[in-house]
Design an enzyme around this catalytic site. Sequence first.
Site, short mmCIF file in Angstrom:
data_model
loop_
_atom_site.label_atom_id
_atom_site.label_comp_id
_atom_site.label_asym_id
_atom_site.label_seq_id
_atom_site.Cartn_x
_atom_site.Cartn_y
_atom_site.Cartn_z
N GLU A 30 0.84 -1.21 0.00
CA GLU A 30 0.00 0.00 0.00
C GLU A 30 0.86 1.25 0.00
OE1 GLU A 30 -3.47 1.99 2.85
OE2 GLU A 30 -2.13 0.44 3.65
N CYS B 162 -5.20 -2.84 3.07
CA CYS B 162 -5.15 -2.60 4.50
C CYS B 162 -6.26 -3.35 5.22
CB CYS B 162 -5.19 -1.10 4.78
SG CYS B 162 -4.71 -0.67 6.48
N LYS C 133 -9.60 1.19 -3.38
CA LYS C 133 -10.05 0.72 -2.07
C LYS C 133 -11.51 1.09 -1.85
CE LYS C 133 -8.73 0.72 2.81
NZ LYS C 133 -7.82 1.28 3.83
#
Length: 531
Positions: free
Chosen positions: A283, A394, A344
């Site tokens: 990320e 994440c 995301k």
Amino acid sequence: MIAPTTARTANPWVRGALALCAGGAQAASLAWPGSGQPLWWLQLASIAVLAWLVRPPVPWRQAARYGGIFATTWLAGTFWWLFISMHTYGGLAAPLAVLAVLALAGFLASYYAGALALFAQLAPRQHRGLTALAFGSVWLLAELARGTWWTGFPWGASGYAHVDGPLAALARTVGVYGIGFVTAAVGMLMVQTQRTDLHRLRAWLLGLALLGGLGLLHWQRDCAIDLCASTSAPQPPPITLALLQGNIPQDEKFQPGSGVPLALRWYARALKSAQADLVIAPETAIPLLPQQLLPGYLEGLEQHYRSGAQAALLGIPLGDMRQGYTNSVIGWQLGQQTAYRYDKHHLVPFGEFIPPLFKWFTEMMNIPLGDFNRGALAQLPMHWRGQRIAPNICYEDLFGEELAARFAHPTQAPTIFVNFSNIAWFGDSLAIDQHLHISRMRALEFERPMVRATNTGATAVIDHRGKVTYQVPRLTRTILTAQVQGRDGPPTPYAFWAARWGLWPLWAGATLVLLLAWRTQRSATRPSLAG
């Protein structure tokens, strides 16, 4: 003779201390300090202590109090590392950072306090089995509320302690929340007040027999997976991976004079030199927007993969002020004219979007925060070497029901999950171990491997049985070269129903149990018309 209610309300300070200690044990069971390993038996023992404290007949106010103490201690002890991000990296004064962690834990603990107050009102005292199911149901409803309301924060759900235990066999059917329901029900079943020692012994033996049976089921599950692999249609061939762990210090990561040039140099060199079918950088490995990079930087990396036999997936922010920004992954491969892109979907409150009325709080911290755009729920995977590779970024891997949405269309169902993370915000803490166990639970639920590419750890490969097959030490700058075997075929029962209905079957099941408990209790307390 002391009345039951009087005996149950004696020594409230001692019982409060027990709730406090049990909550701490619940937190430790998720990742034991020192080893970082989950301890399923400690989680079961801690929930049993809570069950003993609130077993009928306890007044609802006491049940709520003990539940609130237990849950606040458990949650604060689980995500205490938020203090590091707010104080060490965010510059928030230590007392305020402590208060913020406690406030969040207390707010989320209110779900459990309310659930146990409801349990005290509804539990049918004369029916031990239904009482145990009711306790499991209120626990399940509290876990579901914490995991979904206000965008959800399910970190540290009780079921994660069982990723190595006998209850792991249930993950493919009911998921992590279902495991939490079973532990709560078993805990209450084993501690309910009985009339004789023989009845107590029977309850314990029943609980132990259930755990033993689930352990056997877990062993048989692994054998069945191996048998299916040998008799089903051929699986996609394994691919080699290069997972890049840059270990860029968080306090330098976005600094133009230190962390940014270090990240740009190291990742460019690693991306071009790594020898593997698929190279993966974590990320925000590239901490700048494409338009902020030197001309030719990103184009050079893209050309390297478009003209070779390798593919790459790279974490990078995308967007502009007009269209908005996204926390994204881009991918390149031979023969693909348009770069693969994943945005995301499930954003982090305060980190990637600022909830209404809380801008004052984020302005107190020196952290690069912003309001990002959300990606779609079920985005297409990247197709490479016969694999369907599905990214998540994440803490998106906390939301199994959202990953399950990708199984709605069998031809696009993932064969490999890849998690892109940077939890350097939380230092060298148990957050790294806890996140690894979360990814392992997703592998168990879907029976698909989960690959983890992170900035500081845990960079690892998890197979379809939830076992870590490759891992590199945390807080090191290195490349993990590994192999992963993707998995194709029918989805697990959990993936099947969660892809269609999300978590609603669990909500509905728990509610039906509580309605049955209420009706049973009402029937038992209704005055008799005879005589």
